[in-house]
Design a protein around this motif. Structure first.
Motif, PDB file in Angstrom:
ATOM      1  N   PRO A 164       0.812  -1.213   0.000  1.00 30.06           N
ATOM      2  CA  PRO A 164       0.000   0.000   0.000  1.00 30.06           C
ATOM      3  C   PRO A 164       0.848   1.266   0.000  1.00 30.06           C
ATOM      4  O   PRO A 164       2.011   1.252   0.413  1.00 30.06           O
ATOM      5  N   TYR A 165       0.255   2.356  -0.468  1.00 31.20           N
ATOM      6  CA  TYR A 165       0.862   3.678  -0.359  1.00 31.20           C
ATOM      7  C   TYR A 165       0.943   4.006   1.129  1.00 31.20           C
ATOM      8  O   TYR A 165      -0.022   3.808   1.885  1.00 31.20           O
ATOM      9  N   VAL A 166       2.106   4.511   1.568  1.00 27.21           N
ATOM     10  CA  VAL A 166       2.291   4.822   2.981  1.00 27.21           C
ATOM     11  C   VAL A 166       2.848   6.237   3.121  1.00 27.21           C
ATOM     12  O   VAL A 166       3.520   6.754   2.228  1.00 27.21           O
ATOM     13  N   GLU A 167       2.563   6.842   4.257  1.00 24.66           N
ATOM     14  CA  GLU A 167       3.046   8.183   4.564  1.00 24.66           C
ATOM     15  C   GLU A 167       3.304   8.298   6.062  1.00 24.66           C
ATOM     16  O   GLU A 167       2.993   7.395   6.835  1.00 24.66           O
ATOM     17  N   GLY A 168       3.865   9.433   6.472  1.00 23.94           N
ATOM     18  CA  GLY A 168       4.144   9.632   7.883  1.00 23.94           C
ATOM     19  C   GLY A 168       4.354  11.085   8.230  1.00 23.94           C
ATOM     20  O   GLY A 168       4.735  11.916   7.392  1.00 23.94           O
ATOM     21  N   LEU A 169       4.101  11.406   9.480  1.00 23.38           N
ATOM     22  CA  LEU A 169       4.333  12.726  10.047  1.00 23.38           C
ATOM     23  C   LEU A 169       4.971  12.569  11.421  1.00 23.38           C
ATOM     24  O   LEU A 169       4.798  11.532  12.079  1.00 23.38           O
ATOM     25  N   ARG A 170       5.694  13.596  11.838  1.00 25.71           N
ATOM     26  CA  ARG A 170       6.039  13.674  13.252  1.00 25.71           C
ATOM     27  C   ARG A 170       4.755  13.906  14.039  1.00 25.71           C
ATOM     28  O   ARG A 170       3.793  14.483  13.526  1.00 25.71           O
ATOM     29  N   LEU A 171       4.753  13.476  15.303  1.00 23.29           N
ATOM     30  CA  LEU A 171       3.534  13.610  16.094  1.00 23.29           C
ATOM     31  C   LEU A 171       3.137  15.071  16.272  1.00 23.29           C
ATOM     32  O   LEU A 171       1.947  15.408  16.222  1.00 23.29           O
ATOM     33  N   ASP A 172       4.126  15.964  16.438  1.00 23.15           N
ATOM     34  CA  ASP A 172       3.757  17.379  16.587  1.00 23.15           C
ATOM     35  C   ASP A 172       3.181  17.951  15.304  1.00 23.15           C
ATOM     36  O   ASP A 172       2.299  18.822  15.335  1.00 23.15           O
ATOM     37  N   GLU A 173       3.627  17.461  14.140  1.00 26.57           N
ATOM     38  CA  GLU A 173       3.018  17.877  12.876  1.00 26.57           C
ATOM     39  C   GLU A 173       1.587  17.361  12.777  1.00 26.57           C
ATOM     40  O   GLU A 173       0.678  18.063  12.329  1.00 26.57           O
ATOM     41  N   ALA A 174       1.407  16.108  13.172  1.00 25.45           N
ATOM     42  CA  ALA A 174       0.079  15.488  13.093  1.00 25.45           C
ATOM     43  C   ALA A 174      -0.920  16.181  14.013  1.00 25.45           C
ATOM     44  O   ALA A 174      -2.110  16.294  13.691  1.00 25.45           O
ATOM     45  N   ARG A 175      -0.434  16.661  15.149  1.00 28.56           N
ATOM     46  CA  ARG A 175      -1.326  17.293  16.114  1.00 28.56           C
ATOM     47  C   ARG A 175      -1.512  18.791  15.847  1.00 28.56           C
ATOM     48  O   ARG A 175      -2.326  19.442  16.522  1.00 28.56           O
ATOM     49  N   HIS A 176      -0.805  19.334  14.867  1.00 30.71           N
ATOM     50  CA  HIS A 176      -0.930  20.766  14.593  1.00 30.71           C
ATOM     51  C   HIS A 176      -2.363  21.096  14.165  1.00 30.71           C
ATOM     52  O   HIS A 176      -2.998  20.319  13.442  1.00 30.71           O
ATOM     53  N   PRO A 177      -2.890  22.247  14.590  1.00 27.54           N
ATOM     54  CA  PRO A 177      -4.279  22.595  14.252  1.00 27.54           C
ATOM     55  C   PRO A 177      -4.582  22.629  12.764  1.00 27.54           C
ATOM     56  O   PRO A 177      -5.733  22.423  12.365  1.00 27.54           O
TER      57      PRO A 177
END
Length: 315
Positions: free
Chosen positions: A184-197
């Protein structure tokens, strides 16, 4: 590659050479009208009730027909018109999203239930593709942080990994002897990026549920990053303490990194990122061009996330 770069970037340029040389013949789609392509993915569209939010830009939205007929979604094909032309068999309902990994309350969540639990907001964001074209899109969705709060990340979690659905019977780009990407296509973020408003889980655009070709029924929108970070048709979200790989980074690490922050000062190896052409706007020589903004114009909100980082090394 020749040293001269034409002002209009070819749609194939994001594609690594070994993929481009084998790309499928799909000339028939080019003869279809834009509205006919748009209709292919709208069969299950439904109106959404969304509240206005403070997140909007003072720019003209890209016409709906352009948003829904000019995009990358390789699961349906390699050309810009392929997603709209080839997505008619995809079934985005019912849908669940599994959230697991380093969380206190893992679970598999029904999308319809999440849409009732979290208020749906209307947000108009700039979208900047790594290919140096851009749009302005009115999205409907809820903050990713709302879902993360629900599952309670552990203190040791540092990253969020995402995974797209694999359905070769419904997604013709996923079947056949030659595959453009590993699924599958996969992606990722740092947790602080993911939690950004600003980080949004979109379930609609222009006031209706997402068309199949735009990532139905749920996709990621991170407006200060290049568009390939916006993983579509999400089925799994995993919290982890290890930096996850993303599909384009695995496919071509010399050209695509983990962060993918919009940065006019860091060129792609094959073209400049200093300017972009806005889809749906016409200029003297075709689509109008404009300077690329650092972090796609969201520097005031997000630049502090990368304080002290070398954004040329961490591209």
């Amino acid at each position: 590659m020749p040293s001269y770069r034409p002002p209009k970037i070819a749609s194939s340029e994001i594609t690594p050479r070994q993929i481009y040389m084998h790309r499928r013949e799909f000339l028939g789609a080019a003869t279809l009208g834009a509205m006919a392509l748009y209709g292919a993915g709208k069969a299950s569209a439904a109106a959404l009730s969304a509240v206005e939010s403070k997140y909007k830009v003072d720019e003209k939205p890209t016409p709906l027909k352009d948003v829904t007929t000019y995009n990358n979604f390789y699961e349906f094909g390699l050309d810009k018109g392929d997603p709209a032309a080839n997505c008619g068999d995809f079934k985005p309902r019912p849908w669940t999203v599994k959230v697991d990994g380093m969380v206190n309350k893992p679970g598999t969540f029904d999308l319809e239930a999440l849409m009732k639990e979290f208020p749906i907001e209307e947000r108009t964001y700039r979208m900047r593709c790594v290919e140096a074209w851009s749009m302005v899109i009115p999205w409907d969705g809820f903050p990713l942080a709302s879902l993360l709060d629900k599952v309670e990340p552990l203190g040791s979690a540092k990253y969020v990994a995402f995974e797209t659905v694999v359905r070769p019977d419904e997604m013709p780009g996923q079947k056949g002897f030659f595959q453009s990407l590993d699924w599958p296509y996969v992606e990722g973020l740092r947790l602080d990026e993911a939690r950004h408003p600003l980080t949004l889980l979109a379930i609609g655009l222009y006031g209706e549920t997402l068309p199949n070709q735009n990532g139905a029924p749920i996709r990621l929108v991170v407006p200060w990053k290049y568009g390939f970070k916006g993983i579509k048709s999400i089925v799994r979200i995993t919290l982890t303490d290890q930096q996850p790989k993303n599909t384009w980074q695995v496919t071509n690490p010399q050209e695509y990194g983990f962060y993918a922050n919009v940065n006019p000062a860091v060129d792609h190896p094959r073209w400049s990122q200093a300017s972009e052409r806005r889809i749906g706007e016409s200029g003297f020589f075709g689509a109008s061009r404009r300077p690329t903004l650092p972090f796609n114009g969201y520097a005031d909100e997000v630049a502090s996330l990368y304080a002290g980082m070398d954004l040329k090394a961490n591209f």
